[in-house]
Motif scaffolding. Structure first.
Motif, PDB file in Angstrom:
ATOM      1  N   THR A   2       0.837  -1.193   0.000  1.00  0.00           N
ATOM      2  CA  THR A   2       0.000   0.000   0.000  1.00  0.00           C
ATOM      3  C   THR A   2       0.872   1.243   0.000  1.00  0.00           C
ATOM      4  O   THR A   2       2.051   1.192   0.371  1.00  0.00           O
ATOM      5  CB  THR A   2      -0.924   0.039   1.236  1.00  0.00           C
ATOM      6  N   SER A   3       0.274   2.347  -0.407  1.00  0.00           N
ATOM      7  CA  SER A   3       1.053   3.583  -0.425  1.00  0.00           C
ATOM      8  C   SER A   3       1.438   4.016   0.987  1.00  0.00           C
ATOM      9  O   SER A   3       2.513   4.578   1.185  1.00  0.00           O
ATOM     10  CB  SER A   3       0.286   4.693  -1.136  1.00  0.00           C
ATOM     11  N   SER A   4       0.598   3.735   1.969  1.00  0.00           N
ATOM     12  CA  SER A   4       0.956   4.117   3.343  1.00  0.00           C
ATOM     13  C   SER A   4       2.128   3.286   3.858  1.00  0.00           C
ATOM     14  O   SER A   4       2.992   3.807   4.574  1.00  0.00           O
ATOM     15  CB  SER A   4      -0.245   3.991   4.276  1.00  0.00           C
ATOM     16  N   PHE A   6       4.495   2.011   1.954  1.00  0.00           N
ATOM     17  CA  PHE A   6       5.656   2.530   1.228  1.00  0.00           C
ATOM     18  C   PHE A   6       6.134   3.835   1.844  1.00  0.00           C
ATOM     19  O   PHE A   6       7.326   4.018   2.095  1.00  0.00           O
ATOM     20  CB  PHE A   6       5.319   2.731  -0.253  1.00  0.00           C
ATOM     21  N   LEU A   7       5.210   4.763   2.100  1.00  0.00           N
ATOM     22  CA  LEU A   7       5.597   6.067   2.646  1.00  0.00           C
ATOM     23  C   LEU A   7       6.210   5.940   4.037  1.00  0.00           C
ATOM     24  O   LEU A   7       7.185   6.631   4.353  1.00  0.00           O
ATOM     25  CB  LEU A   7       4.395   7.009   2.675  1.00  0.00           C
ATOM     26  N   GLU A  38       7.632  11.706  -4.461  1.00  0.00           N
ATOM     27  CA  GLU A  38       7.402  11.678  -5.908  1.00  0.00           C
ATOM     28  C   GLU A  38       8.716  11.665  -6.684  1.00  0.00           C
ATOM     29  O   GLU A  38       8.733  11.394  -7.872  1.00  0.00           O
ATOM     30  CB  GLU A  38       6.555  12.891  -6.336  1.00  0.00           C
ATOM     31  N   ASN A  80      13.504   5.213  -3.238  1.00  0.00           N
ATOM     32  CA  ASN A  80      12.193   4.600  -3.461  1.00  0.00           C
ATOM     33  C   ASN A  80      12.315   3.101  -3.699  1.00  0.00           C
ATOM     34  O   ASN A  80      11.498   2.323  -3.206  1.00  0.00           O
ATOM     35  CB  ASN A  80      11.473   5.273  -4.631  1.00  0.00           C
TER      36      ASN A  80
END
Length: 93
Positions: A2-4, A6-7, A38, A80
């Motif tokens: 999920t993006s959360s 990853f962040l 980004e 990333n």
């Protein structure tokens, strides 16, 4: 992934980069890139040599319980890529 996830992992990777006294961002532009999910930044661009990779790995393990090898750092495409690899490997808390 999920993006959360990853962040959250990316924040830990950035914290480890910022704790490395022998390498890191050498300008405000580079610092801005590091802090912007980004964008990406390679460890080579940050001046990481074998000592910096070792210190980075030690920080991740002692502060976050994430076991990373110098080879993992070399194999990742950048910040990333490292965060994504760690999430996929199920590392971190």
């Amino acid at each position: 992934m999920t993006s959360s996830e990853f962040l959250a992992m990316r924040e830990q990777v950035v914290a480890a980069i910022m704790s490395t006294p022998v390498a890191g961002p050498d300008s405000q532009v580079m610092l801005d890139r590091i802090n912007d999910p980004e964008q990406d930044c390679t460890f080579e661009e940050l001046g990481f040599d074998s000592l910096a990779r070792m210190e980075f790995c030690i920080f991740l393990e002692t502060e976050f319980g994430i076991a990373v090898t110098s080879g993992d750092v070399e194999a990742s495409a950048g910040i990333n890529g490292m965060a994504a690899r760690l999430v996929e490997a199920g590392k971190g808390r």
